[in-house]
Design an enzyme around this catalytic site. Structure first.
Site, mmCIF file in Angstrom:
data_model
loop_
_atom_site.group_PDB
_atom_site.id
_atom_site.type_symbol
_atom_site.label_atom_id
_atom_site.label_comp_id
_atom_site.label_asym_id
_atom_site.label_seq_id
_atom_site.Cartn_x
_atom_site.Cartn_y
_atom_site.Cartn_z
ATOM 1 N N GLY A 252 0.763 -1.242 0.000
ATOM 2 C CA GLY A 252 0.000 0.000 0.000
ATOM 3 C C GLY A 252 0.790 1.285 0.000
ATOM 4 O O GLY A 252 0.196 2.356 -0.161
ATOM 5 N N GLU A 294 3.926 -6.316 1.954
ATOM 6 C CA GLU A 294 3.739 -6.787 0.568
ATOM 7 C C GLU A 294 3.689 -5.613 -0.403
ATOM 8 O O GLU A 294 2.644 -5.335 -0.993
ATOM 9 C CB GLU A 294 2.418 -7.563 0.465
ATOM 10 C CG GLU A 294 2.366 -8.815 1.301
ATOM 11 C CD GLU A 294 0.975 -9.445 1.307
ATOM 12 O OE1 GLU A 294 -0.025 -8.725 1.148
ATOM 13 O OE2 GLU A 294 0.893 -10.652 1.464
ATOM 14 N N PRO A 295 4.791 -4.895 -0.581
ATOM 15 C CA PRO A 295 4.758 -3.744 -1.479
ATOM 16 C C PRO A 295 4.717 -4.156 -2.950
ATOM 17 O O PRO A 295 5.394 -5.102 -3.350
ATOM 18 C CB PRO A 295 6.078 -3.028 -1.173
ATOM 19 C CG PRO A 295 6.991 -4.111 -0.698
ATOM 20 C CD PRO A 295 6.116 -5.116 0.014
ATOM 21 N N TYR A 338 -9.782 5.032 -11.752
ATOM 22 C CA TYR A 338 -9.608 5.716 -10.464
ATOM 23 C C TYR A 338 -9.513 7.236 -10.604
ATOM 24 O O TYR A 338 -9.270 7.926 -9.609
ATOM 25 C CB TYR A 338 -8.292 5.285 -9.790
ATOM 26 C CG TYR A 338 -8.069 3.804 -9.627
ATOM 27 C CD1 TYR A 338 -8.991 2.998 -8.961
ATOM 28 C CD2 TYR A 338 -6.898 3.209 -10.096
ATOM 29 C CE1 TYR A 338 -8.748 1.642 -8.789
ATOM 30 C CE2 TYR A 338 -6.652 1.851 -9.924
ATOM 31 C CZ TYR A 338 -7.580 1.086 -9.272
ATOM 32 O OH TYR A 338 -7.348 -0.254 -9.093
ATOM 33 N N CYS A 365 -13.135 3.874 -27.932
ATOM 34 C CA CYS A 365 -14.427 4.533 -28.107
ATOM 35 C C CYS A 365 -15.088 4.791 -26.765
ATOM 36 O O CYS A 365 -16.149 4.223 -26.460
ATOM 37 C CB CYS A 365 -15.328 3.654 -28.961
ATOM 38 S SG CYS A 365 -14.608 3.374 -30.552
ATOM 39 N N GLU A 366 -14.435 5.571 -25.934
ATOM 40 C CA GLU A 366 -14.959 5.944 -24.614
ATOM 41 C C GLU A 366 -14.491 7.364 -24.342
ATOM 42 O O GLU A 366 -13.285 7.641 -24.477
ATOM 43 C CB GLU A 366 -14.343 5.066 -23.507
ATOM 44 C CG GLU A 366 -14.599 3.610 -23.603
ATOM 45 C CD GLU A 366 -15.964 3.199 -23.071
ATOM 46 O OE1 GLU A 366 -16.534 3.934 -22.250
ATOM 47 O OE2 GLU A 366 -16.438 2.150 -23.515
ATOM 48 N N TYR A 394 0.419 -1.673 -12.181
ATOM 49 C CA TYR A 394 -1.004 -1.731 -12.543
ATOM 50 C C TYR A 394 -1.295 -1.118 -13.918
ATOM 51 O O TYR A 394 -2.360 -0.542 -14.119
ATOM 52 C CB TYR A 394 -1.861 -1.067 -11.446
ATOM 53 C CG TYR A 394 -1.599 -1.661 -10.075
ATOM 54 C CD1 TYR A 394 -2.076 -2.930 -9.762
ATOM 55 C CD2 TYR A 394 -0.857 -0.982 -9.117
ATOM 56 C CE1 TYR A 394 -1.818 -3.504 -8.525
ATOM 57 C CE2 TYR A 394 -0.587 -1.550 -7.873
ATOM 58 C CZ TYR A 394 -1.083 -2.807 -7.586
ATOM 59 O OH TYR A 394 -0.811 -3.370 -6.351
HETATM 60 C C1 LIG Z 1 -3.291 -8.179 -0.230
HETATM 61 C C2 LIG Z 1 -2.499 -7.156 -0.959
HETATM 62 N N1 LIG Z 1 -1.185 -7.053 -0.706
HETATM 63 C C3 LIG Z 1 -0.420 -6.160 -1.358
HETATM 64 C C4 LIG Z 1 -0.950 -5.307 -2.302
HETATM 65 C C5 LIG Z 1 -0.031 -4.353 -3.012
HETATM 66 O O1 LIG Z 1 -0.378 -3.039 -2.834
HETATM 67 P P1 LIG Z 1 0.555 -1.883 -3.397
HETATM 68 O O2 LIG Z 1 0.835 -2.172 -4.817
HETATM 69 O O3 LIG Z 1 -0.261 -0.678 -3.204
HETATM 70 O O4 LIG Z 1 1.806 -1.885 -2.566
HETATM 71 C C6 LIG Z 1 -2.314 -5.365 -2.599
HETATM 72 C C7 LIG Z 1 -2.910 -4.468 -3.596
HETATM 73 O O5 LIG Z 1 -4.052 -4.380 -3.848
HETATM 74 C C8 LIG Z 1 -3.118 -6.320 -1.909
HETATM 75 O O6 LIG Z 1 -4.417 -6.446 -2.167
#
Ligand SMILES: Cc1ncc(COP(=O)(O)O)c(C=O)c1O
Length: 441
Positions: A252, A294-295, A338, A365-366, A394
């Site tokens: 996150g 979990e980046p 978003y 086409c949006e 992403y």
């Molecule tokens: C469970 C989980 N871990 C890690 C992430 C990675 O998030 P970010 O890319 O924002 O670090 C996400 C993203 O949606 C997630 O759902």
């Protein structure tokens, strides 16, 4: 040298060459576009490795085990799997597609964390049979499946219980994931029942809790609030549940997209989490747990950019000038999904001053198919090469074939070398999976 080219703040390893073109990790972007075509995703390997090292280095300050698991949903292909494995990180996957990609890049299964909200028996069985390190369980129906499967396969399964910790981060509502009204995770009040189920299933080993607060978060507070909730739960449940000593607080950490984003560095984020974990654990009288983050975005986003060829422009007097490119929401859905913002520059005219503010429009086409709503650029002309910066996360991973557009190739750049890591789809690929029944022939 200015830190900006037109509307784009320079990314790591981005320079202006003597030819007046933008260069990235020692590669001339104009040459890359000529060799690989456009649209084209370009990923800088050095930046990925540097960001992984920054996380690992910062984690050494935690007195207990602190693992970094790259969230593969941000960007994954086999080459990325290799880089992350070599860098020594763990890996978060959410589907058999991500798991297969990781395993086929020789990623060690025991360093994989498997997430999901509605995995089939087949998916769970495959993950268990490969020996993934942790399965994060989201809800009762998955827990039931896992219990049945552990018995059927007669193997121990290491679980983390995913929780909606109730923390609300200041980010787009679509990427808030830990509020109580969320499809993700158990509520905290479910824990007595969850542990009752698990205690009657000797092959299910609950190792800890997981709670991911949300994405593109630029302040420390939601992360430390989340930690406080989870450490409080450890204090309640440790001793009653054997082996409960891990907290995975998800990913996150946000990154810079535009000047609106006040970046929190990887170092400040990690130091803040470590300090908070130590303070809160002391306050609650609980032993320091194993920590996992979990980046995704904060490792890969600034490593990437996308190259587009300009087709032409359209000016609406007194309103706006549109610069049309050969890409679209099919290669970058984030502005449409978003309302995300990006920065842009003309890669072949980097020494020229920006003279106007324009919008960069995609070819779908949006009306919502805009790549950048406002960027300073020199007056763009057909065949100019437009770069949209910081698209590593992403973008490729969320790409689609909307309007039957082929997904672009991905090129990895390092110290002047450029290598294809994902082939672009062809127009023929757009019908590759079509089946024409006999009665329509
Ligand atoms: C469970 C989980 N871990 C890690 C992430 C990675 O998030 P970010 O890319 O924002 O670090 C996400 C993203 O949606 C997630 O759902």
């Amino acid at each position: 040298m200015s830190t900006y080219v037109h509307g784009l703040k320079l990314q790591p390893d981005m320079t202006i060459g003597p030819d007046g073109n933008l260069w990235f990790a020692g590669c001339n972007l104009v040459d890359l576009a000529a060799e690989f075509g456009t649209p084209l995703y370009v990923i800088n390997e050095n930046t990925i490795r540097r960001n992984c090292s920054r996380y690992l280095q910062a984690a050494t300050r935690y007195p207990e085990n602190f693992s970094i698991a790259y969230a593969s949903k941000a960007f994954l292909c086999q080459a990325m799997g290799r880089i992350i494995a070599q860098a020594g990180l763990e890996l978060d996957v959410v589907s058999l597609g991500e798991l297969h990609t990781a395993l086929s890049s020789n990623f060690p299964a025991d360093r994989i964390i498997f997430h999901g909200v509605n995995r089939s028996r087949h998916e769970l069985r495959t993950a268990i049979s490969h020996g993934v390190g942790r399965i994060v369980v989201d809800n009762y129906f998955e827990l039931e499946k896992l219990a049945a499967m552990a018995t059927e396969m007669n193997v121990e399964v290491n679980l983390l219980i995913r929780l909606a910790s109730g923390v609300q981060a200041d980010t787009h509502e679509y990427v808030q994931t830990s509020v109580t009204d969320s499809k993700f995770g158990f509520n905290i009040t479910d824990l007595p029942q969850v542990f009752a189920i698990c205690s009657s299933e000797p092959l299910l080993r609950v190792r800890g809790f997981h709670s991911h607060t949300g994405s593109q978060i630029l302040s420390l507070q939601p992360f430390t609030e989340n930690l406080r909730v989870l450490l409080g739960l450890l204090a309640t449940w440790q001793g009653k549940v054997p082996e409960l000593d891990e907290l995975n607080i998800g990913g996150g950490l946000g990154t810079y997209y535009t000047a609106d984003d006040q970046e929190l560095s990887i170092e400040a984020y990690m130091a803040g989490i470590i300090a908070a974990a130590q303070d809160i654990a002391r306050e609650l009288g609980v032993a320091l747990p194993r920590l996992i983050v979990e980046p995704g975005r904060s490792i890969i986003n600034e490593a990437g950019l996308t190259l587009y060829r300009v087709g032409g422009t359209k000016t609406i007097a007194g309103t706006r000038k549109y610069v049309f490119v050969d890409g679209s929401m099919a290669d970058n859905i984030r502005p449409a999904l978003y309302g995300s913002n990006y920065e842009a520059a003309l890669a072949n005219r980097a020494l020229e001053a920006a003279t106007e503010t324009v919008a960069v429009a995609g070819r779908c086409c949006e009306s919502g198919d805009m790549l950048v709503w406002e960027s300073k650029l020199p007056a763009a002309a057909p065949d100019d090469l437009l770069v949209v910066g910081r698209t590593g996360a992403y973008n490729y991973s969320m790409a689609s074939n909307y309007n039957r557009l082929p997904r672009p190739a991905v090129v990895l750049v390092t110290d002047g070398q450029a290598e294809l890591i994902v082939r672009g789809e062809s127009w023929e690929d757009m019908t590759r999976l079509d089946v024409l029944p006999d009665h329509l022939r």
